[in-house]
Motif scaffolding. Structure first.
Motif, PDB file in Angstrom:
ATOM      1  N   MET A1033      -2.968  -2.361  10.614  1.00  0.00           N
ATOM      2  CA  MET A1033      -3.718  -2.687   9.536  1.00  0.00           C
ATOM      3  C   MET A1033      -3.010  -2.203   8.147  1.00  0.00           C
ATOM      4  SD  MET A1033      -7.402  -1.281   8.689  1.00  0.00           S
ATOM      5  CE  MET A1033      -7.961  -1.725   6.927  1.00  0.00           C
ATOM      6  N   ALA A1034      -2.408  -0.860   8.372  1.00  0.00           N
ATOM      7  CA  ALA A1034      -1.587  -0.440   7.231  1.00  0.00           C
ATOM      8  C   ALA A1034      -0.445  -1.280   7.100  1.00  0.00           C
ATOM      9  CB  ALA A1034      -1.430   1.146   7.338  1.00  0.00           C
ATOM     10  N   CYS A1035       0.261  -1.721   8.205  1.00  0.00           N
ATOM     11  CA  CYS A1035       1.561  -2.593   8.042  1.00  0.00           C
ATOM     12  C   CYS A1035       1.330  -3.988   7.331  1.00  0.00           C
ATOM     13  CB  CYS A1035       1.954  -2.660   9.556  1.00  0.00           C
ATOM     14  SG  CYS A1035       3.382  -3.961   9.609  1.00  0.00           S
ATOM     15  N   ILE A1036      -0.042  -4.563   7.664  1.00  0.00           N
ATOM     16  CA  ILE A1036      -0.271  -5.721   7.003  1.00  0.00           C
ATOM     17  C   ILE A1036      -0.397  -5.391   5.440  1.00  0.00           C
ATOM     18  CG2 ILE A1036      -1.929  -7.478   6.883  1.00  0.00           C
ATOM     19  CD1 ILE A1036      -0.397  -7.826   9.393  1.00  0.00           C
ATOM     20  N   ARG A1037      -1.181  -4.286   5.282  1.00  0.00           N
ATOM     21  CA  ARG A1037      -1.587  -3.998   4.029  1.00  0.00           C
ATOM     22  C   ARG A1037      -0.233  -3.682   3.199  1.00  0.00           C
ATOM     23  NH1 ARG A1037      -5.887   0.742   2.414  1.00  0.00           N
ATOM     24  NH2 ARG A1037      -5.893   0.304  -0.212  1.00  0.00           N
ATOM     25  N   TYR A1038       0.812  -2.846   3.660  1.00  0.00           N
ATOM     26  CA  TYR A1038       1.926  -2.682   2.970  1.00  0.00           C
ATOM     27  C   TYR A1038       2.734  -3.882   2.900  1.00  0.00           C
ATOM     28  CZ  TYR A1038       6.227  -0.122   1.878  1.00  0.00           C
ATOM     29  OH  TYR A1038       7.211   0.500   1.348  1.00  0.00           O
ATOM     30  N   ALA A1039       2.459  -4.734   3.912  1.00  0.00           N
ATOM     31  CA  ALA A1039       3.537  -6.138   3.509  1.00  0.00           C
ATOM     32  C   ALA A1039       3.203  -7.006   2.607  1.00  0.00           C
ATOM     33  CB  ALA A1039       3.475  -6.882   4.945  1.00  0.00           C
ATOM     34  N   VAL A1040       1.646  -7.097   2.278  1.00  0.00           N
ATOM     35  CA  VAL A1040       1.173  -7.804   1.333  1.00  0.00           C
ATOM     36  C   VAL A1040       1.343  -7.130  -0.146  1.00  0.00           C
ATOM     37  CG1 VAL A1040       0.167  -9.494   2.912  1.00  0.00           C
ATOM     38  CG2 VAL A1040      -1.073  -7.531   1.982  1.00  0.00           C
ATOM     39  N   THR A1041       1.485  -5.802  -0.217  1.00  0.00           N
ATOM     40  CA  THR A1041       1.182  -5.057  -1.495  1.00  0.00           C
ATOM     41  C   THR A1041       1.991  -5.844  -2.599  1.00  0.00           C
ATOM     42  OG1 THR A1041       0.879  -2.947  -0.358  1.00  0.00           O
ATOM     43  CG2 THR A1041       1.603  -2.941  -2.587  1.00  0.00           C
ATOM     44  N   GLY A1042       1.350  -5.669  -3.785  1.00  0.00           N
ATOM     45  CA  GLY A1042       2.074  -6.404  -4.781  1.00  0.00           C
ATOM     46  C   GLY A1042       3.089  -5.665  -5.335  1.00  0.00           C
TER      47      GLY A1042
END
Length: 1466
Positions: A1033-1042
């Motif tokens: 979940m953190a990986c996905i969040r990091y990947a789409v961070t602006g």
């Protein structure tokens, strides 16, 4: 404030317009603040009570007609409760702070209308009462009250011009007898001094102070200030009266526990009138001391020319304890008293000589110390500059001559007469006498020291030690007495000795002695130090004396600086009570600044002069590189350096302290000292004490600052630390580690001169060579201990960073360092790997392969690429076979997840168990200062422990940006292997590496996504394992961070990742996979920037919204929770986008759904919830038991509609909870308000899970503030809920109202408040007893902090209604009234009584008495009466002796009959 009036005021001839509050606004403002003051005045928190007193003082000048009556009433109340010490102290301090305003009001024609006082004359009575009762406050057993009393006396007398019996009628209290008051004051003061006890036992140290350690001296300057002001303001007749009594007291009492206090009393007398006080006070003390010496044994150490030095004998001469105590007391009192004697002491110069010599000749060390105090004080009194007649009044107030005119230091005009202070300027006779004392006790003592050290004149070591002690004490006393009046050493210049003028004007006193005398002292002390280190190195008293002398000799002006520091602290303590603010409405006078008494400004001027004298030549030698310390200073510094390495910790600490002072004054000496101390660390034979002493000096900021500009010192310092692993002592290793950590913390870079040092200079080390040497030490093959290997790597990082900031430095250092740390990712040492991560995140900054939105071409445009200066060194390393496999494997070891880590939430890499605190401070230092991730709040609680380290992801991202696609190609196979691994630690590091890859935005990343990344992400989503969901979940969040500073620019792969997540799942997947997908979607949605969402992202929101609304009644609780959280993020994003873009939601298509009749998601949620809540309230327990049977179809959809309703509402409550926790609830407030009734009404249902979620929503919702647009709707929902047919809903509404009224009391309209009061009042007669009692408790709370008018009306109605019922019940015992109709009015009375705990307003006796008369009623009325009266008794127990006077005898009898504890009310 609604209005402000402009006033034109004349300030010293200049018309200056200013804005001030008008009279009505001023009154309103003061009234509000007085309410706060009333609450905080008697607080047991000392800071709060003093702040309240200071605020009262300021307001007393702004609106005296309101503040002073309030102050007077509180003071009289405190006098009535003398046992409450903190109340009396607070009241006394308030009067002390407002003493000036009370005086001015007494003498002005200001009208005062108050219920408490009869006019301004009453304030004069208040002052007399305060002054008279102040005598009662002088109590040795109550220090706070005593100090407050002394503060009051000092404050009041600071305003008065003089104190005399025959005062005119215009005086503040013309009929007051100051003669009688003075006699009583001195009697009580003498009694206080007799009963004082030191607060701590004094050790027989070489520097035992004259103070005795009692609260009068230790707890503030109030005692001495009061004595100075009192003695200075007394008339001649009253002064002689006081002097006679004080003289009699001092000469007839010996008080070893109050030496400083008695001395300060004598000193105040001397300061006020030296001529009279010296004759009547000091002369008897001096004569008594000299007579006490007669017949006592002597040692011959005091410098008497005709005396013979005591030789060894079997019995050493001693003084009897009584004689010793008497002489010590008399001499120490004398030393304090003569501080301001000046020329009046000359007539007794022979007596002083005799007393001092006799004291040093005494065999008692205590008497020697007393003689030291007398000599120092006498020299200071003779040669120093200080103000005299400081406390005499010379300026009278224009409106009243009996008051002193206070001065504004900003108001300076050449046209006005300058009332400059009188200063003591030493006469020729005083200077001559001082030189005689120096010759007798400095020059002679120096000769004696030389004789002791050079020739063996003592056969007994004990006699030799005593002779050394006394002789060193004489030298120290002489130097401490003259301070900087003895000329300083002459600095040396590169061309020879030069005369240096002062750069700051300032002097302590007249110049006595000569530079040669200081030089002689330095030479003798150097020789003495060598002798002591050789012969008596274990005698700490002698060594500490020598160190003190070295400080006085070498650090010119340091003693004055310490004195100034102490004065400055004392000024802060006593300044509050002696300030008159610029704006004064009492006498309509306005000034540019604050006004103070003349004595206070003189004190400040004296303090400033002391500071100037301490700085007169201090900075001169720091600014010039051509000046160097004299040879004598170098000798003293060498001795201090040796002593700072002594085996005794006390000696080391004291020597290091004074050595650092000298180094700070002479920066040119630091380099050689650093070389010496660093060599001590390197030397394997250095004992523990040498290492500890070296670390103590090297860890000072003085040294650490020098290291930034001195290459030689820096190289020696760093190599010394890194080469010190051979020391076996644990203390030594701890000291070295702490030194290194402190260097890290204070590291401020390196100067350009170090980075550009040419290599051909023989006396300097080339920077590149230093880096290479440290780099060689940082490899694991260097056989260094792992902690020192870590230190070497850390130093390497610091040096590389410093070189990067220099544009002229070579890139060789940077590239080699980056390659070194890349290799360290494979290190077997965990700490080294962590440090390597920190280093790479810091060093990889160029990013030439990163796609930029500013480029004209697209992502495939490679024409603008440049090559990184680090690429060559890095490529050779990561292209090695198996590099990334080994690296990922080693990094996975950091993710050791224990059971405790798994149970805790918000895991952090700083909690790794393998690192100690010292190791963490070395390796993780930069993590604390790097930009935090994620940018948005982490509030989702679905995931449990999070072991995703964004710093690890950042290295992979930056490495790809630095070196391009070759990194990705080398990483691909290893990453795929770890993505498919089963161990959670490998999944963690794979998630971090994959996140860095996805967020890298390099050229060619899109093609790699299509090639293999999308498949891997789909595999992650469909994987059945749930343990590693938090990391992915953190990986996905990091990947789409602006991207960018504000995080608004979307990364290249964001939309591709979203498309992958939005891909529908097959019907065969498990519910855990469905929940995982929604969790990933919520994480991705959090990082989107709603104000700048493109059309494609809005379309994603629209599709996902429709999907979520269709699945709100999903059979899995885990999925429902995920849907609720995702829905809250989704809806808030939609609302935020609409608010920023100013577009209607239906224009984007994101808020409408054709499947719903309402057409909008918000209306659909509210209407659907309102419809379902009615159905859910009617579900019985039996029906719920039926639901437990299998009524679920194969596809997971519930067949039973009631069960669907429960699941749908559970999802809705998850939505509410998530919205309130997220911080985004403000944009969803209309929806949340619309769902208020379901939350309140479903607190108790047959479905336990549903009720628990409703209660969780309720707890979050009741503290939410509703803005004006939604407040009216919330009030209407609450009012309707209060009339609900379900009594549990009515009770829950009352619970909600408690918090709701508290949070909205300032924004609710008058009408809304009335409606709420009326609604709650009606519930007092509810059919359900629980609701009635709950309503009474809510009303009690409303009356405590609600609208006073509404509370007054309610109390009146409650009393009238209860009284009518009581009379009716009394007349007809068989009344047919229902229990609720009687219980309601009784509860109303109980609410009134319980609304004022601890207070006794005028209406309370009648209310509580009437309530008590209902005790004979049946339950539950009787129970209510009994509990309310018992609570009333409890809360009023402390003050009942005073408050019972508000009751009549009949009322007390009624209360007595209510309870068995009737004796309480007797």
């Amino acid at each position: 404030m609604h209005s402000k009036n402009a006033y034109n005021m004349s300030n010293y001839g200049n018309e200056q317009p200013g804005l001030f509050l008008g009279q009505p606004d001023r009154v309103s403002f003061v009234n509000v603040v007085l309410k706060l003051i009333d609450r905080g005045q008697y607080s047991k928190n000392e800071r709060l009570s003093e702040t309240v007193a200071a605020t009262t003082s300021i307001l007393s000048y702004v609106e005296p007609s309101l503040v002073l009556p309030f102050l007077a009433s509180r003071f009289h109340m405190a006098l009535e409760t003398m046992t409450a010490t903190h109340q009396l102290k607070s009241a006394v301090i308030s009067v002390a702070f407002s003493g000036r305003s009370l005086f001015l009001t007494t003498l002005s024609a200001l009208p005062v209308n108050s219920d408490y006082v009869g006019g301004s004359d009453s304030f004069g009575d208040l002052l007399m009462i305060a002054l008279s009762n102040a005598l009662l406050g002088i109590d040795a057993n109550d220090p706070p009250k005593t100090l407050a009393t002394m503060q009051l006396i000092g404050s009041l007398f600071s305003s008065m011009a003089s104190l005399e019996d025959n005062m005119d009628e215009a005086a503040p209290f013309p009929s007051f007898s100051f003669s009688e008051w003075l006699d009583e004051f001195l009697c009580r003061l003498f009694s206080l001094l007799r009963h004082l006890e030191p607060s701590s036992v004094l050790n027989e140290d070489l520097r035992s102070p004259a103070t005795s350690g009692t609260f009068l001296v230790d707890d503030g300057p109030y005692y001495y200030c009061m004595l100075e002001i009192l003695m200075g303001r007394l008339s001649d007749s009253l002064y002689k009266q006081a002097l006679k009594k004080i003289s009699n007291f001092v000469t007839t009492n010996i008080l070893p526990g109050a030496i400083a206090e008695v001395g300060l009393l004598c000193g105040a007398c001397v300061h006020s009138n030296p001529r009279e006080a010296v004759i009547h006070l000091l002369e008897p003390i001096l004569a008594s001391a000299i007579s006490s010496f007669r017949g006592t044994p002597t040692t011959g150490f005091g410098g008497r020319e005709s005396s013979n030095i005591f030789q060894s004998s079997k019995a050493k001469p001693i003084l009897s304890p009584a004689v010793e105590t008497a002489i010590e007391y008399q001499l120490k009192v004398l030393s304090v008293a003569i501080s301001y004697g000046g020329p009046e002491l000359l007539r007794y110069k022979e007596d002083f000589k005799e007393a001092i010599v006799s004291a040093f000749d005494s065999p008692s060390w205590k008497v020697n110390g007393a003689g030291d105090h007398v000599l120092r004080s006498l020299l200071g009194s003779l040669v120093h500059y200080y103000p005299i007649y400081q406390y005499k009044c010379v300026l009278h107030h224009q409106g009243a001559t009996s008051l002193e005119e206070w001065i504004d230091k900003k108001d300076f005009s050449v046209d006005k007469p300058i009332m400059a202070p009188n200063w003591h300027v030493p006469t020729d006779e005083e200077v001559k006498f001082a030189n005689e004392l120096l010759k007798l006790h400095l020059e002679s003592a120096l000769d004696d020291l030389l004789k002791i050290c050079q020739s063996k004149i003592h056969s007994d070591p004990g006699n030799e030690k005593d002779h050394l002690k006394v002789t060193l004490l004489r030298v120290d006393s002489s130097l401490q007495g003259v301070l900087s009046c003895l000329p300083d050493f002459r600095p040396t210049h590169s061309n020879g000795v030069v005369e240096v003028p002062f750069t700051i004007a300032g002097a302590t006193g007249s110049c006595i002695g000569s530079t040669e005398l200081r030089q002689k002292a330095a030479s003798v002390i150097h020789e003495t130090c060598e002798f002591l280190l050789k012969e008596k190195s274990d005698d700490s008293i002698l060594l500490l004396l020598v160190i003190r002398i070295m400080d006085t000799l070498g650090n010119y002006g340091s003693s004055e600086y310490e004195e100034w520091s102490n004065q400055r602290q004392a000024w802060k303590l006593e300044s509050t009570a002696i300030i008159e603010p610029p704006v004064n409405y009492i006498v309509s006078s306005y000034s540019k600044g604050k006004r103070r008494p003349r004595w206070a400004l003189i004190d400040k001027a004296y303090m400033h002069n002391t500071w100037r004298s301490s700085q007169s030549s201090y900075h001169l030698y720091r600014t010039s590189g051509s000046m160097f310390p004299s040879d004598h200073v170098i000798l003293l510094m060498d001795d201090l350096l040796n002593l700072s390495l002594h085996s005794y910790e006390t000696v080391r600490a004291r020597a290091a302290k004074y050595l650092l002072r000298t180094m700070k004054r002479w920066p040119s000496t630091i380099s050689n000292i650093v070389l010496t101390l660093s060599e001590n660390l390197r030397n394997s034979s250095s004992p523990e004490n040498v290492v500890l002493g070296s670390c103590a000096v090297l860890s000072s900021q003085t040294v650490l600052k020098r290291l930034t500009t001195d290459t030689k010192a820096l190289s020696s310092f760093l190599l010394g630390i890194l080469s010190s692993s051979h020391h076996e002592s644990l203390k030594a290793q701890k000291a070295i580690s702490e030194l290194f950590v402190k260097y890290n913390i204070h590291f401020a870079g390196l100067s350009r001169s170090i980075l550009t040092t040419p290599g051909n200079q023989a006396d300097r080390t080339d920077f590149a060579d230093l880096v290479a040497e440290i780099g060689a030490m940082s490899f694991e093959s260097s056989n260094l201990h792992w902690r020192y290997n870590l230190m070497a790597n850390r130093v390497l990082l610091l040096l590389a960073m410093a070189s990067r900031n220099d544009p002229n430095s070579s890139t060789k250092v940077l590239s080699e360092t980056a390659g070194h740390f890349l290799k360290n990712l494979k290190s077997q040492l965990p700490q080294t790997r962590i440090l390597a991560i920190s280093a790479l995140n810091t060093l990889l900054k160029e990013s030439p392969y990163k796609f930029s939105a500013d480029l004209p071409g697209g992502p495939g445009d490679l024409g603008r690429q440049t090559t990184s200066s680090l690429e060559g060194a890095l490529s050779d390393i990561f292209l090695e076979e198996g590099f990334f496999s080994e690296t990922l494997n080693n990094l996975s070891h950091v993710h050791i997840i224990t059971d405790s880590d798994a149970a805790s939430s918000g895991g952090n890499h700083r909690n790794s168990s393998f690192q100690s605190m010292a190791d963490k401070s070395i390796s993780r230092f930069y993590f604390d200062f790097s930009a935090s991730w994620p940018r948005t709040p982490s509030w989702i609680s679905l995931c449990g422990s999070d072991n995703f380290y964004s710093n690890f992801a950042r290295i992979f991202k930056r490495l790809i940006q630095e070196c391009g696609m070759p990194v990705l190609q080398a990483l691909k196979n290893a990453l795929e292997e770890f993505l498919n691994a089963k161990e959670r630690s490998k999944q963690c590091v794979a998630a971090e590496a994959f996140a860095g890859v996805l967020h890298s935005d390099v050229f060619g990343i899109s093609e790699e996504w299509d090639s293999w990344m999308v498949v891997q992400l789909q595999h992650i989503i469909l994987a059945p394992s749930v343990e590693s969901i938090p990391e992915w979940m953190a990986c996905i969040r990091y990947a789409v961070t602006g991207k960018g500073k504000s995080g608004t620019r979307a990364p290249l792969l964001r939309q591709k990742v979203m498309d992958c997540l939005m891909k529908p799942l097959t019907e065969t997947v498990t519910t855990s996979v469905i929940a995982k997908r929604y969790t990933f979607l919520s994480a991705a949605l959090i990082e989107m920037s709603p104000p700048r969402m493109p059309e494609v992202e809005l379309l994603v929101h629209s599709k996902l919204l429709e999907e979520l609304l269709n699945n709100m009644n999903h059979s899995s609780a885990q999925v429902r929770e995920s849907i609720g959280v995702t829905l809250s993020v989704l809806c808030s994003n939609i609302r935020l986008h609409a608010s920023f873009s100013h577009d209607h939601l239906h224009q984007t298509g994101a808020s409408s759904s054709d499947m719903q009749p309402g057409g909008s998601w918000d209306r659909y949620l509210i209407e659907q919830a309102s419809e379902l809540v009615l159905n859910l309230q009617n579900i019985s327990v039996s029906e719920t038991m039926e639901f437990a049977t299998n009524k679920i179809s194969d596809n997971g959809t519930s067949i039973d509609h009631s069960q669907d309703d429960i699941k749908w509402m559970e999802t809705l409550f998850h939505f509410i909870i998530s919205s309130l926790k997220s911080g985004r609830s403000s944009v969803l407030l209309d929806v949340i308000v619309g769902l208020l009734y379901p939350v309140i009404s479903l607190q108790e249902t047959s479905s336990k899970d549903l009720s628990n979620l409703a209660k969780a929503s309720f707890e979050l919702l009741k503290w939410r503030v509703f803005g004006v647009p939604h407040l009216q709707k919330a009030v209407s929902i609450i009012l309707s809920s209060a009339h609900d047919s379900n009594w549990r809903t009515r009770s829950a509404t009352l619970t909600f109202l408690r918090s709701f009224m508290y949070r909205h009391t300032f924004i609710l309209s008058k009408l809304d408040k009335q409606q709420i009061w009326q609604t709650v009042e009606k519930l007092l007669s509810d059919n359900q007893v629980e609701v009635r009692e709950h309503a009474a408790a809510v009303l009690a709370g409303l009356m405590k902090g609600g609208d006073e008018d509404l509370a007054h009306d309610f109390r009146c109605r409650a009393y009238e209604q209860a009284n009518i019922i009581f009379k009716k019940r009394k007349q007809s015992m068989r009344s047919r009234d229902s229990i609720a109709s009687i219980h309601g009015p009784v509860l109303a009375l109980a609410a009134c009584v319980l609304s004022v705990p601890y207070d006794m307003p005028s209406w309370l006796p009648e209310h509580v008495t009437l309530l008590a008369q209902f005790v004979s009623e049946p339950s539950p009325v009787k129970s209510t009466v009994t509990k309310a009266v018992a609570e009333f008794r409890r809360t009023h127990a402390d003050t009942w002796s005073v408050q019972k006077d508000s009751f009549t005898e009949d009322q007390l009898e009624v209360l007595a009959d209510t309870s068995s504890s009737s004796s309480y009310f007797a």
